[in-house]
Design a protein around this motif. Structure first.
Motif, PDB file in Angstrom:
ATOM      1  N   THR A  19       5.743   0.967  -8.534  1.00 39.59           N
ATOM      2  CA  THR A  19       4.771   0.328  -9.413  1.00 39.59           C
ATOM      3  C   THR A  19       3.485   1.141  -9.366  1.00 39.59           C
ATOM      4  O   THR A  19       2.926   1.382  -8.303  1.00 39.59           O
TER       5      THR A  19
ATOM      6  N   MET B 146      -0.338   1.594 -10.092  1.00 39.29           N
ATOM      7  CA  MET B 146      -1.560   0.848 -10.367  1.00 39.29           C
ATOM      8  C   MET B 146      -2.531   1.721 -11.158  1.00 39.29           C
ATOM      9  O   MET B 146      -2.780   2.873 -10.796  1.00 39.29           O
TER      10      MET B 146
ATOM     11  N   ARG C  58      -5.854   3.443 -12.378  1.00 37.16           N
ATOM     12  CA  ARG C  58      -7.085   3.800 -11.685  1.00 37.16           C
ATOM     13  C   ARG C  58      -8.082   4.340 -12.697  1.00 37.16           C
ATOM     14  O   ARG C  58      -7.736   5.109 -13.586  1.00 37.16           O
TER      15      ARG C  58
ATOM     16  N   HIS D  11     -12.252  -0.960   3.429  1.00 37.80           N
ATOM     17  CA  HIS D  11     -11.092  -1.269   2.599  1.00 37.80           C
ATOM     18  C   HIS D  11     -11.169  -2.694   2.057  1.00 37.80           C
ATOM     19  O   HIS D  11     -10.952  -2.923   0.856  1.00 37.80           O
ATOM     20  N   ARG D  12     -11.480  -3.637   2.928  1.00 38.35           N
ATOM     21  CA  ARG D  12     -11.561  -5.025   2.479  1.00 38.35           C
ATOM     22  C   ARG D  12     -12.696  -5.223   1.482  1.00 38.35           C
ATOM     23  O   ARG D  12     -12.586  -6.022   0.544  1.00 38.35           O
TER      24      ARG D  12
ATOM     25  N   GLU E  85     -14.213  -2.821  -0.610  1.00 40.68           N
ATOM     26  CA  GLU E  85     -14.247  -2.060  -1.855  1.00 40.68           C
ATOM     27  C   GLU E  85     -12.883  -1.602  -2.378  1.00 40.68           C
ATOM     28  O   GLU E  85     -12.766  -1.231  -3.542  1.00 40.68           O
ATOM     29  N   TYR E  86     -11.851  -1.599  -1.539  1.00 37.54           N
ATOM     30  CA  TYR E  86     -10.561  -1.043  -1.965  1.00 37.54           C
ATOM     31  C   TYR E  86      -9.403  -1.995  -1.676  1.00 37.54           C
ATOM     32  O   TYR E  86      -8.264  -1.554  -1.474  1.00 37.54           O
ATOM     33  N   ALA E  87      -9.672  -3.290  -1.680  1.00 39.29           N
ATOM     34  CA  ALA E  87      -8.644  -4.262  -1.308  1.00 39.29           C
ATOM     35  C   ALA E  87      -7.466  -4.264  -2.280  1.00 39.29           C
ATOM     36  O   ALA E  87      -6.379  -4.730  -1.928  1.00 39.29           O
ATOM     37  N   ASP E  88      -7.660  -3.765  -3.494  1.00 42.15           N
ATOM     38  CA  ASP E  88      -6.574  -3.746  -4.477  1.00 42.15           C
ATOM     39  C   ASP E  88      -5.665  -2.527  -4.308  1.00 42.15           C
ATOM     40  O   ASP E  88      -4.710  -2.360  -5.068  1.00 42.15           O
ATOM     41  N   ARG E  89      -5.946  -1.682  -3.319  1.00 42.60           N
ATOM     42  CA  ARG E  89      -5.138  -0.481  -3.101  1.00 42.60           C
ATOM     43  C   ARG E  89      -4.564  -0.486  -1.686  1.00 42.60           C
ATOM     44  O   ARG E  89      -5.108  -1.122  -0.783  1.00 42.60           O
ATOM     45  N   ASP E  90      -3.472   0.228  -1.528  1.00 45.52           N
ATOM     46  CA  ASP E  90      -2.818   0.336  -0.230  1.00 45.52           C
ATOM     47  C   ASP E  90      -3.605   1.335   0.616  1.00 45.52           C
ATOM     48  O   ASP E  90      -3.813   2.481   0.206  1.00 45.52           O
TER      49      ASP E  90
ATOM     50  N   SER F 265      -4.475  -5.184   7.127  1.00 40.47           N
ATOM     51  CA  SER F 265      -3.367  -6.024   6.628  1.00 40.47           C
ATOM     52  C   SER F 265      -3.378  -7.410   7.250  1.00 40.47           C
ATOM     53  O   SER F 265      -2.541  -8.229   6.904  1.00 40.47           O
TER      54      SER F 265
END
Length: 369
Positions: free
Chosen positions: A151, A153, A155, A288-289, A291-296, A369
């Motif tokens: 899938t 995403m 960007r 990550h939490r 600013e980038y929580a929508d990415r792995d 996670s």
């Protein structure tokens, strides 16, 4: 640097070829080297960006640890060896799949460099022969069912102006802190200086296009600095300080008139340990939490590994700054050795920066996670 390129026509679809090239179980059907998946990448996939693989060369004595750097399903796949021993300076590869009327064509390009030109040539010839043998086996195999595509995403383009400005302001403040400590003849100046050099080197890698996600790297700098500055302010004011930083700043303050280089080196190692072991996992997961929580998070692992040389570069710059009396006896010899070999020798005697950085990112993934 040596490079070779091999091509094979395959009687299968690009999607089937992709499965055979990226799934370890399928790779072990044809590869003369043994492939093991150490940790999946984005989407918990073996072909996902950030996946980690171990490649055991024929004979079983040499192992290469690879990270998947880029992955464009059924089109192109990039990997890089991030740990192949101190003598291996660079080793990367790209596999490109092109559709044909009867199936597809695989083009495999590999680049490598060792500490000497002779060793580079010998390794390149050896690896080329092994890859050619493997591709002959691959071409004769019955193709499997293809794996489902990942899938993807969407960007958007990122404006780096704000994040670079914030990172540059941090660097300015770090330099001012180091200058203040130096003006007071405070031995904490040496770690403060090397910390600013690490920040400067990170900015330089972004400016040179050395990472795929410069916005992520630039955004990390103020988060790192928040932990570092908070610890220094607390220590200087006598307020409670986190244990690792309490030990680090205390070590940085020590003096030894007979062997002035000893407390300097111990202070530097203690500070680096506090930064990597205590701060890195929290800082990475915090960013990550936020600013980038929508990415792995594993998507950023290749860039994180590309930042490894900043510590060697910052250390070299600090050694140039140190008075002769504060330099360890081995610095003159170390200057004649490639930094990667020197760092490996130092790691055996003290703090292994590479190993601890690797563990710090894994801990950040768990925290995020």
């Amino acid at each position: 640097m040596r490079e070779f390129r091999l091509r094979r026509d395959l009687d299968c679809s690009p999607e089937q070829a992709w499965t055979m090239l990226t799934e370890p179980d399928q790779m072990n059907r044809w590869s003369t080297a043994r492939i093991e998946l150490r940790d999946p990448g984005v989407g918990d996939r073996a072909d996902g960006v950030g996946a980690l693989r171990t490649v055991t060369l024929p004979g079983g004595r040499a192992k290469l640890r690879e990270v998947v750097e880029r992955s464009d399903f059924a089109r192109s796949f990039d990997y890089r060896v991030y740990d192949g021993g101190p003598a291996l300076l660079d080793h990367s590869g790209r596999q490109e799949i092109t559709p044909t009327p009867t199936g597809c064509t695989l083009t495999w390009t590999a680049r490598m460099q060792l500490v000497s030109q002779t060793a580079t040539t010998l390794l390149a010839n050896r690896v080329r022969g092994q890859v050619a043998e493997s591709l002959d086996l691959l071409a004769g195999l019955k193709p499997p069912a293809p794996v489902a595509p990942p899938t993807v995403m969407p960007r958007s383009d990122v404006d780096l102006t704000t994040s670079r400005c914030a990172a540059t302001q941090v660097l300015t403040q770090q330099r001012e802190t180091a200058d203040r400590l130096a003006a007071d003849d405070d031995p904490k100046q040496w770690f403060a200086r090397v910390y600013s050099y690490v920040t400067d080197e990170m900015l330089g890698i972004c400016d040179r296009g050395g990472v795929d996600n410069p916005d992520w790297v630039l955004s990390l700098i103020p988060v790192f600095d928040e932990y570092y500055t908070r610890s220094l302010v607390a220590f200087e004011s006598g307020a409670p300080c986190e244990p690792m930083w309490q030990r680090a700043w205390s070590a940085c303050e020590r003096r030894d008139d007979r062997k002035p280089h000893v407390p300097v080196m111990k202070g530097l190692m203690s500070g680096v340990a506090a930064h990597i072991d205590a701060d890195l996992p929290r800082a990475i997961s915090q960013l990550h939490r936020a600013e980038y929580a929508d990415r792995d998070l594993r998507e950023f692992r290749p860039d994180y590994l590309r930042l490894s040389p900043v510590f060697s570069a910052a250390s070299d710059r600090l050694l140039d700054d140190l008075p002769r009396s504060h330099k360890p006896w081995w610095t003159g010899i170390a200057a004649r050795i490639h930094p990667q070999i020197r760092d490996a020798l130092i790691a055996r005697q003290g703090y292994d920066v590479g190993r601890h950085r690797f563990a710090a990112f894994a801990a950040a993934v768990d925290l995020a996670s």
